[in-house]
Scaffold this motif. Structure first.
Motif, PDB file in Angstrom:
ATOM      1  N   ILE A 142      54.837 -25.291  26.966  1.00  0.00           N
ATOM      2  CA  ILE A 142      55.722 -24.820  28.039  1.00  0.00           C
ATOM      3  C   ILE A 142      54.845 -24.188  29.114  1.00  0.00           C
ATOM      4  N   MET A 197      64.008 -32.507  27.142  1.00  0.00           N
ATOM      5  CA  MET A 197      62.570 -32.477  27.372  1.00  0.00           C
ATOM      6  C   MET A 197      61.894 -33.738  26.823  1.00  0.00           C
ATOM      7  N   ARG A 252      67.000 -27.393  28.716  1.00  0.00           N
ATOM      8  CA  ARG A 252      65.646 -26.853  28.669  1.00  0.00           C
ATOM      9  C   ARG A 252      65.115 -26.990  27.231  1.00  0.00           C
ATOM     10  N   ASP A 253      64.601 -25.885  26.658  1.00  0.00           N
ATOM     11  CA  ASP A 253      64.095 -25.957  25.287  1.00  0.00           C
ATOM     12  C   ASP A 253      65.091 -25.361  24.299  1.00  0.00           C
ATOM     13  N   SER A 311      61.094 -23.435  21.320  1.00  0.00           N
ATOM     14  CA  SER A 311      59.795 -22.781  21.508  1.00  0.00           C
ATOM     15  C   SER A 311      59.589 -21.634  20.530  1.00  0.00           C
TER      16      SER A 311
END
Length: 480
Positions: A98, A334, A380-381, A405
């Motif tokens: 990231i 992602m 996003r993550d 993450s």
């Protein structure tokens, strides 16, 4: 609206990156198992030559050229930052770091200078509302065109929220390019079973519709081909084309054909179906490929997975799921593919498909009362898993969030209304999540890990299951 045309399938992008010429990998080339020292500023990196040649156009060209550097064990790279090259090496080894701030700038610089295709793809997958302007401007500066275009499309989809900042921070020519692009629209199609030749071409249940957000009304985009069925089908969008794989018709669940819709010319084409007949499958499109995951056939639930390469127009088998699954919750975020597998009664396991290793890797396990994951959405993550609420209230659902993450779970506060299918058909556009049922279309804003209602629009007037997705439609098509 005129009846859409059905013709031959067109090519699109491929699944893989650039191939390396065979002679570069033969033992006589000196690249097999050889290592190279790369000097960037004051930092020395030792890396396998083959990894660099396979992944960077710069090194491919260098070792084809016959220049004296081909015989050297040490190469100096000027005008690069060591941090950017370190990020590139991490991505080439399969990591997915990231990035923010200076890291993004230096990574773009390295991707552009060395033409590191995997790094450019990783940067595209990292575009989000916080970094899209930086990505766009920096990609324009260094000429990384795929990232430049991808970031511009992302900004266009969020232009209502970003316009003031765009006009304040970007040069006029960059602003003009964003405004020249077509924003994506929210599209829906209901479950439909073919009824034979007697069926009318424009039956309401056969229409694919898009939401005109300005007029707050649903408009017909196209009609399904008569041979197509969305009942228990796999439905997804890849490279701005709509794919319908499988589906069933008739009392005996005969598997229907597979089709692709291209909004650029308002046409349908028939494509090859998976080798294994299947319905009630999960379908996701990533990096030029469709993934048909699990499903069932003749009352047998399957674990097999097939991949369709849009460029070669062929299906190949991939690694099986850890266990059979039909209608499994599946999403991408992602550039990564995730699937929920339910283990009765209270366990949901999440797996990720790793293309480079052709394997399903366990990511995490959620143990909750009523934990069956009906829907999973990536933003996003984060992975958001929607599930039924208390056993006495199935019209409400609960939501849990898993951060890729940090590896941590969190529960979103409160209950979310689930009347007639809302939340189980969620689509992400920028920082917004669109949900849908017959009564209303509700747009949420993702704020941190919370979903906050933003506005309510007209519901989709169809009963039964509904598939939702985003498409970019030509202005000429929307004016019809």
């Amino acid at each position: 609206m005129s009846e859409p045309r059905v013709g031959s399938e067109e090519d699109s992008s491929s699944c893989g990156g650039a191939d390396v010429e065979k002679h570069l990998s033969c033992p006589s080339s000196g690249l097999v198992a050889a290592r190279l020292t790369i000097v960037v500023g004051d930092t020395h990196f030792s890396e396998e030559k083959m990894l660099l040649v396979q992944s960077c156009d710069y090194f491919q060209a260098l070792y084809r050229s016959g220049m004296k550097e081909c015989q050297q064990d040490e190469i100096h790279l000027k005008y690069l930052h060591a941090r950017g090259f370190l990020i590139a090496l991490a991505v080439l080894r399969g990591e997915m770091p990231i990035l923010d701030g200076d890291d993004i700038v230096e990574a773009i610089e390295c991707a552009a200078f060395l033409q590191v295709i995997p790094l450019a793809k990783h940067l595209i997958n990292l575009i989000d509302p916080d970094n899209c302007l930086l990505m766009y401007h920096t990609a324009a500066t260094f000429g990384l065109m795929d990232l430049y275009h991808a970031a511009a499309l992302f900004i266009r989809d969020m232009y209502g929220d970003l316009e003031a900042e765009v006009r304040k921070t970007l040069p006029s020519e960059l602003t003009s390019y964003i405004e020249s692009l077509t924003p994506s629209v929210f599209v829906a199609v209901g479950a439909h079973v073919t009824c034979g030749a007697a069926e009318t071409v424009h039956a309401a249940s056969r229409t694919v519709c898009y939401l005109d957000e300005t007029a707050n009304t649903w408009k017909v985009l196209t009609d399904l081909p008569l041979e197509a069925s969305t009942s228990m089908a796999g439905v997804t969008v890849l490279d701005n084309k709509l794919y319908i794989i499988g589906g069933v018709h008739g009392l005996h669940k005969q598997v229907a054909g597979s089709f692709c819709y291209n909004p650029e010319n308002n046409s349908w084409s028939r494509i090859a179906s998976p080798a294994q007949l299947r319905y009630n499958l999960s379908l996701v499109g990533v990096d030029g490929c469709l993934y048909a995951i699990g499903g069932e056939y003749e009352r047998t639930t399957m674990s097999s997975v097939e991949i369709y390469n849009v460029k070669t127009r062929g299906w190949t088998f991939a690694a099986h799921l850890p266990r059979p699954a039909a209608g499994a919750a599946c999403t991408k975020t992602m550039g990564r593919i995730f699937v929920c597998l339910w283990r009765p009664m209270e366990t949901t396991e999440i797996y990720e498909y790793v293309p480079g290793k052709d394997e399903w890797r366990p990511v995490t396990t959620m143990i909750r009362h009523q934990s069956y994951g009906h829907c999973m959405v990536g933003h996003r993550d984060n992975l958001y898993i929607m599930r039924n609420g208390p056993s006495d209230d199935f019209l409400r659902c609960l939501m849990d969030c898993y951060n890729l993450s940090s590896g941590q779970w969190s529960s979103l506060p409160g209950h979310f209304a689930n009347s007639k299918g809302s939340l189980f058909t969620s689509v992400v556009r920028g920082n917004s999540v669109f949900t849908l049922n017959r009564s209303m279309t509700l747009e949420y804003i993702v704020d941190g890990k919370s979903w906050k209602p933003r506005r309510q629009l007209k519901g989709f007037p169809r009963s039964g299951s509904v598939w939702t997705f985003l498409l970019r439609l030509p202005e000429t098509l929307m004016l019809k």
